[in-house]
Design a protein around this motif. Structure first.
Motif, PDB file in Angstrom:
ATOM      1  N   ASP A 144       0.827  -1.212   0.000  1.00  0.00           N
ATOM      2  CA  ASP A 144       0.000   0.000   0.000  1.00  0.00           C
ATOM      3  C   ASP A 144       0.857   1.256   0.000  1.00  0.00           C
ATOM      4  O   ASP A 144       0.573   2.224  -0.712  1.00  0.00           O
ATOM      5  N   MET A 145       1.924   1.233   0.802  1.00  0.00           N
ATOM      6  CA  MET A 145       2.833   2.386   0.854  1.00  0.00           C
ATOM      7  C   MET A 145       3.510   2.590  -0.497  1.00  0.00           C
ATOM      8  O   MET A 145       3.617   3.709  -0.994  1.00  0.00           O
ATOM      9  N   TYR A 190       2.479   1.798  -3.369  1.00  0.00           N
ATOM     10  CA  TYR A 190       1.506   2.327  -4.339  1.00  0.00           C
ATOM     11  C   TYR A 190       1.216   3.798  -4.067  1.00  0.00           C
ATOM     12  O   TYR A 190       1.236   4.633  -4.991  1.00  0.00           O
ATOM     13  N   ASP A 191       0.946   4.124  -2.804  1.00  0.00           N
ATOM     14  CA  ASP A 191       0.588   5.506  -2.452  1.00  0.00           C
ATOM     15  C   ASP A 191       1.716   6.481  -2.746  1.00  0.00           C
ATOM     16  O   ASP A 191       1.476   7.619  -3.165  1.00  0.00           O
ATOM     17  N   TYR A 192       2.947   6.037  -2.515  1.00  0.00           N
ATOM     18  CA  TYR A 192       4.099   6.930  -2.684  1.00  0.00           C
ATOM     19  C   TYR A 192       4.758   6.797  -4.065  1.00  0.00           C
ATOM     20  O   TYR A 192       5.730   7.506  -4.344  1.00  0.00           O
ATOM     21  N   SER A 193       4.255   5.891  -4.902  1.00  0.00           N
ATOM     22  CA  SER A 193       4.837   5.671  -6.245  1.00  0.00           C
ATOM     23  C   SER A 193       6.342   5.429  -6.164  1.00  0.00           C
ATOM     24  O   SER A 193       7.131   6.013  -6.905  1.00  0.00           O
ATOM     25  N   SER A 245       7.336  12.565  -0.999  1.00  0.00           N
ATOM     26  CA  SER A 245       6.475  13.375  -0.143  1.00  0.00           C
ATOM     27  C   SER A 245       7.029  13.446   1.276  1.00  0.00           C
ATOM     28  O   SER A 245       7.867  12.625   1.689  1.00  0.00           O
ATOM     29  N   SER A 300       5.372  12.829   4.025  1.00  0.00           N
ATOM     30  CA  SER A 300       4.936  11.667   4.802  1.00  0.00           C
ATOM     31  C   SER A 300       5.765  10.430   4.474  1.00  0.00           C
ATOM     32  O   SER A 300       6.076   9.621   5.353  1.00  0.00           O
ATOM     33  N   GLU A 301       6.131  10.263   3.188  1.00  0.00           N
ATOM     34  CA  GLU A 301       6.988   9.124   2.818  1.00  0.00           C
ATOM     35  C   GLU A 301       8.338   9.214   3.501  1.00  0.00           C
ATOM     36  O   GLU A 301       8.833   8.229   4.063  1.00  0.00           O
TER      37      GLU A 301
END
Length: 305
Positions: free
Chosen positions: A220-221, A223-226, A235, A237-238
């Protein structure tokens, strides 16, 4: 034409040879194949966890990408002296190019990586590739062979990665290093640090972290952070979760245990594989690597603005 005569002495010698070979084969069957007997490396670098220095590193030559670019930089003054002044070696991101074109061993994820790019994979896009391709096309098509060969020979630079022994060693080191790294993650001492890592991540608020550092980033991480696209921005958050993860790997003892486990796995290998590495002159190779690094650090032109 009649067959050559075989003397009685030769027939006796042949029977003796066959007998000796049979005895050797029987012995091998009885005690095992000598080539598979473990061989322990003794030509070792100093341990350096920060740099993730490993025993097999001393046998790894710079890739062809680095060697060819270094040679081009050295050749340029010789070309100018020969009257070929319009051939300026362009800037290129040699680290990115090497990552894209040359195989490199897996290295552990740590705080230095997290601070630089979070969980993103390293950028392998060399913005100078097109200019480099144009330069090499002109170099080989417009400059006479005799001039090129003279200038290249004058550099005294060997392509260690392209020799028969060097190529085989590089391929073997990459395969063995990666296998050692992946297997080290399953080591009992490494696994014993995982609960402390999970607790550290939980205290920091990341209760959705993976079961172990090997599971990070989670799907999930990623994917969310590409994270598989190095051209996308990292980002805030990443970077925060990546830096927390890296810090927890350190404070839990995970990185120390992983380093020691991989080091131990690289120390011993089958004798037949060790024979490939032992053909490498490690002292000469170390000097070659230092020379390449110096050329690239002092002669690479500035990046175009």
């Amino acid at each position: 034409m009649s067959a050559p005569l075989v003397s009685r002495a030769e027939r006796i010698a042949k029977r003796i040879t066959i007998g000796v070979v049979a005895a050797i084969v029987a012995t091998v069957i009885a005690i095992g194949i000598p080539n598979k007997v473990p061989y322990r490396l003794d030509d070792l670098p100093e341990k350096n966890r920060a740099a993730w220095t490993m025993p097999l590193d001393v046998y790894l030559a710079p890739g062809y990408t680095r060697e060819s670019y270094a040679q081009a930089l050295l050749v340029q003054p010789c070309l100018a002296q020969a009257g070929y002044t319009g051939y300026t070696v362009p800037w290129r991101d040699i680290d990115a190019a090497s990552l894209a074109l040359d195989r490199v061993p897996i290295r552990a994820f740590d705080l230095s990586v997290a601070q630089k790019r979070g969980y993103h994979i390293a950028n392998s896009d060399d913005p100078g590739q097109a200019s480099w391709d144009d330069y090499t096309n002109r170099y080989y098509s417009e400059i006479p062979d005799r001039v090129r060969e003279k200038c290249e020979a004058a550099t005294g630079l060997d392509f260690e990665s392209q020799t028969y022994d060097g190529f085989r060693a590089n391929d073997l080191v990459n395969r063995l290093s990666n296998a050692a790294f992946l297997d080290a993650r399953t080591d009992d001492k490494v696994q014993a640090t995982v609960p402390a890592w999970r607790q550290c991540m939980s205290i920091a608020g990341y209760t959705d972290a993976g079961e172990s550092p090997a599971d990070m980033p989670t799907p999930d991480m990623a994917y969310d952070y590409s994270t598989t696209d190095p051209t996308t921005p990292v980002s805030k958050s990443e970077k925060e979760v990546a830096m927390t993860d890296a810090t927890c790997r350190d404070t839990s003892g995970y990185l120390d245990a992983l380093y020691e486990a991989e080091w131990d796995r690289q120390l011993t290998l089958p004798r037949d594989l060790a024979g490939i590495l032992l053909k490498v002159d490690t002292r000469r190779l170390a000097e070659h690597k230092a020379k390449i690094d110096e050329i690239l650090s002092t002669m690479t032109p500035p990046r175009p603005s």
